[in-house]
Design a protein around this motif. Structure first.
Motif, PDB file in Angstrom:
ATOM      1  N   LEU A   9     -26.108  20.288  -0.084  1.00 45.06           N
ATOM      2  CA  LEU A   9     -26.326  18.894  -0.471  1.00 45.06           C
ATOM      3  C   LEU A   9     -26.558  18.065   0.781  1.00 45.06           C
ATOM      4  CD1 LEU A   9     -23.711  17.887  -3.215  1.00 45.06           C
ATOM      5  CD2 LEU A   9     -26.119  18.394  -3.500  1.00 45.06           C
ATOM      6  N   THR A  10     -27.471  17.098   0.667  1.00 46.39           N
ATOM      7  CA  THR A  10     -27.726  16.154   1.756  1.00 46.39           C
ATOM      8  C   THR A  10     -27.752  14.741   1.182  1.00 46.39           C
ATOM      9  OG1 THR A  10     -30.143  16.071   1.571  1.00 46.39           O
ATOM     10  CG2 THR A  10     -29.201  17.853   2.922  1.00 46.39           C
ATOM     11  N   ASP A  11     -27.669  13.761   2.073  1.00 52.61           N
ATOM     12  CA  ASP A  11     -27.881  12.387   1.630  1.00 52.61           C
ATOM     13  C   ASP A  11     -29.384  12.154   1.530  1.00 52.61           C
ATOM     14  OD1 ASP A  11     -28.819  11.877   4.232  1.00 52.61           O
ATOM     15  OD2 ASP A  11     -27.096  10.666   4.803  1.00 52.61           O
ATOM     16  N   LEU A  12     -29.788  10.963   1.189  1.00 55.61           N
ATOM     17  CA  LEU A  12     -31.212  10.684   0.979  1.00 55.61           C
ATOM     18  C   LEU A  12     -32.039  10.737   2.259  1.00 55.61           C
ATOM     19  CD1 LEU A  12     -31.010   7.906  -1.740  1.00 55.61           C
ATOM     20  CD2 LEU A  12     -31.261  10.377  -2.015  1.00 55.61           C
ATOM     21  N   ASP A  13     -31.368  10.702   3.425  1.00 54.33           N
ATOM     22  CA  ASP A  13     -32.061  10.825   4.706  1.00 54.33           C
ATOM     23  C   ASP A  13     -32.081  12.266   5.210  1.00 54.33           C
ATOM     24  OD1 ASP A  13     -32.678   8.088   4.916  1.00 54.33           O
ATOM     25  OD2 ASP A  13     -30.659   7.662   5.686  1.00 54.33           O
ATOM     26  N   TYR A  39     -20.648  16.927   3.676  1.00 52.99           N
ATOM     27  CA  TYR A  39     -19.492  17.803   3.850  1.00 52.99           C
ATOM     28  C   TYR A  39     -18.352  17.368   2.937  1.00 52.99           C
ATOM     29  CZ  TYR A  39     -21.850  18.996   8.223  1.00 52.99           C
ATOM     30  OH  TYR A  39     -22.765  19.407   9.157  1.00 52.99           O
ATOM     31  N   ARG A  40     -17.456  18.325   2.695  1.00 48.63           N
ATOM     32  CA  ARG A  40     -16.182  18.023   2.024  1.00 48.63           C
ATOM     33  C   ARG A  40     -15.066  18.384   2.996  1.00 48.63           C
ATOM     34  NH1 ARG A  40     -13.639  22.606   0.508  1.00 48.63           N
ATOM     35  NH2 ARG A  40     -14.944  24.462   0.319  1.00 48.63           N
ATOM     36  N   PHE A  41     -13.945  17.686   2.842  1.00 44.96           N
ATOM     37  CA  PHE A  41     -12.789  17.859   3.717  1.00 44.96           C
ATOM     38  C   PHE A  41     -11.705  18.557   2.909  1.00 44.96           C
ATOM     39  CE2 PHE A  41      -9.342  15.333   6.214  1.00 44.96           C
ATOM     40  CZ  PHE A  41      -9.232  16.324   7.162  1.00 44.96           C
ATOM     41  N   ASP A  42     -11.200  19.704   3.415  1.00 47.00           N
ATOM     42  CA  ASP A  42     -10.199  20.494   2.678  1.00 47.00           C
ATOM     43  C   ASP A  42      -8.940  19.715   2.333  1.00 47.00           C
ATOM     44  OD1 ASP A  42     -11.706  22.775   2.515  1.00 47.00           O
ATOM     45  OD2 ASP A  42     -10.678  23.824   4.153  1.00 47.00           O
ATOM     46  N   ARG A  43      -8.620  18.706   3.104  1.00 45.75           N
ATOM     47  CA  ARG A  43      -7.371  17.968   2.880  1.00 45.75           C
ATOM     48  C   ARG A  43      -7.512  16.861   1.840  1.00 45.75           C
ATOM     49  NH1 ARG A  43      -5.285  17.796   9.147  1.00 45.75           N
ATOM     50  NH2 ARG A  43      -4.947  20.030   9.276  1.00 45.75           N
ATOM     51  N   GLU A  44      -8.655  16.837   1.158  1.00 43.47           N
ATOM     52  CA  GLU A  44      -8.889  15.814   0.137  1.00 43.47           C
ATOM     53  C   GLU A  44      -9.152  16.470  -1.206  1.00 43.47           C
ATOM     54  OE1 GLU A  44     -10.776  12.199   2.724  1.00 43.47           O
ATOM     55  OE2 GLU A  44     -12.148  13.452   1.582  1.00 43.47           O
ATOM     56  N   SER A  56     -14.842  16.277  -4.940  1.00 42.30           N
ATOM     57  CA  SER A  56     -14.672  16.226  -3.483  1.00 42.30           C
ATOM     58  C   SER A  56     -15.453  15.053  -2.901  1.00 42.30           C
ATOM     59  CB  SER A  56     -15.182  17.515  -2.824  1.00 42.30           C
ATOM     60  OG  SER A  56     -14.405  18.612  -3.202  1.00 42.30           O
ATOM     61  N   PRO A  57     -14.774  14.147  -2.176  1.00 36.42           N
ATOM     62  CA  PRO A  57     -15.476  13.050  -1.509  1.00 36.42           C
ATOM     63  C   PRO A  57     -16.476  13.606  -0.483  1.00 36.42           C
ATOM     64  CG  PRO A  57     -13.136  12.598  -1.620  1.00 36.42           C
ATOM     65  CD  PRO A  57     -13.320  14.028  -2.044  1.00 36.42           C
ATOM     66  N   LEU A  58     -17.634  12.948  -0.366  1.00 35.22           N
ATOM     67  CA  LEU A  58     -18.720  13.426   0.491  1.00 35.22           C
ATOM     68  C   LEU A  58     -18.839  12.608   1.771  1.00 35.22           C
ATOM     69  CD1 LEU A  58     -21.449  14.000  -2.247  1.00 35.22           C
ATOM     70  CD2 LEU A  58     -19.837  15.659  -1.287  1.00 35.22           C
ATOM     71  N   TYR A  59     -19.119  13.324   2.869  1.00 30.93           N
ATOM     72  CA  TYR A  59     -19.251  12.715   4.200  1.00 30.93           C
ATOM     73  C   TYR A  59     -20.453  13.314   4.922  1.00 30.93           C
ATOM     74  CZ  TYR A  59     -14.312  11.490   3.604  1.00 30.93           C
ATOM     75  OH  TYR A  59     -13.116  10.998   3.138  1.00 30.93           O
ATOM     76  N   SER A  60     -21.063  12.535   5.797  1.00 24.79           N
ATOM     77  CA  SER A  60     -22.015  13.073   6.767  1.00 24.79           C
ATOM     78  C   SER A  60     -21.274  13.176   8.103  1.00 24.79           C
ATOM     79  CB  SER A  60     -23.256  12.188   6.884  1.00 24.79           C
ATOM     80  OG  SER A  60     -22.897  10.889   7.304  1.00 24.79           O
ATOM     81  N   TYR A  61     -21.871  13.885   9.055  1.00 28.89           N
ATOM     82  CA  TYR A  61     -21.253  14.108  10.362  1.00 28.89           C
ATOM     83  C   TYR A  61     -22.155  13.548  11.447  1.00 28.89           C
ATOM     84  CZ  TYR A  61     -19.395  16.714  14.369  1.00 28.89           C
ATOM     85  OH  TYR A  61     -18.867  17.061  15.591  1.00 28.89           O
ATOM     86  N   GLY A  88     -21.166  20.062  11.704  1.00 29.14           N
ATOM     87  CA  GLY A  88     -19.852  19.568  11.310  1.00 29.14           C
ATOM     88  C   GLY A  88     -18.956  20.597  10.644  1.00 29.14           C
ATOM     89  N   VAL A  89     -19.443  21.814  10.464  1.00 29.96           N
ATOM     90  CA  VAL A  89     -18.623  22.847   9.833  1.00 29.96           C
ATOM     91  C   VAL A  89     -17.536  23.294  10.801  1.00 29.96           C
ATOM     92  CG1 VAL A  89     -18.624  25.200   8.907  1.00 29.96           C
ATOM     93  CG2 VAL A  89     -20.495  23.647   8.346  1.00 29.96           C
ATOM     94  N   ASP A  90     -16.294  23.302  10.326  1.00 29.11           N
ATOM     95  CA  ASP A  90     -15.180  23.844  11.098  1.00 29.11           C
ATOM     96  C   ASP A  90     -14.123  24.352  10.127  1.00 29.11           C
ATOM     97  OD1 ASP A  90     -13.593  21.648  10.288  1.00 29.11           O
ATOM     98  OD2 ASP A  90     -13.753  20.618  12.197  1.00 29.11           O
ATOM     99  N   LEU A  91     -12.904  24.508  10.591  1.00 25.72           N
ATOM    100  CA  LEU A  91     -11.839  25.070   9.766  1.00 25.72           C
ATOM    101  C   LEU A  91     -11.562  24.241   8.509  1.00 25.72           C
ATOM    102  CD1 LEU A  91      -9.751  27.319   9.578  1.00 25.72           C
ATOM    103  CD2 LEU A  91      -8.196  25.900  10.923  1.00 25.72           C
ATOM    104  N   PHE A  92     -11.725  22.900   8.580  1.00 28.85           N
ATOM    105  CA  PHE A  92     -11.376  22.028   7.456  1.00 28.85           C
ATOM    106  C   PHE A  92     -12.573  21.341   6.797  1.00 28.85           C
ATOM    107  CE2 PHE A  92      -7.614  22.027  10.233  1.00 28.85           C
ATOM    108  CZ  PHE A  92      -6.710  22.605   9.352  1.00 28.85           C
ATOM    109  N   TRP A  93     -13.723  21.350   7.442  1.00 28.57           N
ATOM    110  CA  TRP A  93     -14.920  20.672   6.927  1.00 28.57           C
ATOM    111  C   TRP A  93     -15.962  21.712   6.524  1.00 28.57           C
ATOM    112  CZ3 TRP A  93     -15.197  15.507   6.088  1.00 28.57           C
ATOM    113  CH2 TRP A  93     -14.204  14.713   6.683  1.00 28.57           C
ATOM    114  N   HIS A  94     -16.516  21.563   5.315  1.00 26.12           N
ATOM    115  CA  HIS A  94     -17.438  22.551   4.763  1.00 26.12           C
ATOM    116  C   HIS A  94     -18.644  21.873   4.132  1.00 26.12           C
ATOM    117  CE1 HIS A  94     -14.189  25.424   5.319  1.00 26.12           C
ATOM    118  NE2 HIS A  94     -13.398  24.522   4.753  1.00 26.12           N
TER     119      HIS A  94
END
Length: 155
Positions: free
Chosen positions: A51-55, A60-65, A118-123, A134-140
């Protein structure tokens, strides 16, 4: 003898009647425009369809949310920008993509778009469309499924 009511003929009805008598096609009625998409999809070499934003920025989703819980706020949003839904905007996935878009109220204001809860974020470290830095242990990244194809009916 009783007189009938006179019917009022509008210009559109008159045009349709004349077109019918002459064998001409009826004037087309435009279908309403669908609302704009909220998110898009991109195909990547390493992460598959995301998934991407319109740009074109990866979402990403955050595992802690989850379940309406927002854990990324204050300094976290310096690098992870929440995807906010403009007030009154309808949420819409691209055709053929399964899942559910929704919103959750952020503690710092605004309604954040969610995908399957899952709330969505860009990096901010993603410099090109569909980068996945932005992929790491908690962000996917979000790998959406294709929507099921409706079964064909035979008759």
């Amino acid at each position: 003898m009783r007189r009938g009511r006179r019917r009022r003929v509008t210009p559109l009805l008159a045009a349709i009647a004349v077109a019918s008598c002459l064998g001409l096609p009826h004037p087309a009625v435009a279908a309403p425009e669908p609302p704009p998409l909220t998110v898009m999809v991109a195909d990547t070499d390493t992460m598959g369809r995301i998934l991407t934003d319109l740009d074109g920025r990866t979402l990403y989703r955050f595992d802690r949310e989850g379940d309406g819980n927002i854990a990324c706020f204050r300094s976290c949003t310096d690098t992870h920008k929440p995807l906010l839904n403009p007030p009154g905007a309808e949420l819409r996935l691209p055709p053929g993509i399964a899942g559910t878009l929704g919103t959750v109220a952020r503690p710092d204001g605004g309604d954040q778009v969610t995908y399957d809860g899952s709330p969505l974020y860009s990096y901010t470290g993603d410099l090109q469309p569909a980068d996945t830095n932005g992929v790491d242990l908690f962000w996917h990244v979000i790998n959406p499924e294709n929507a099921p194809v409706p079964a064909e009916t035979t008759g």
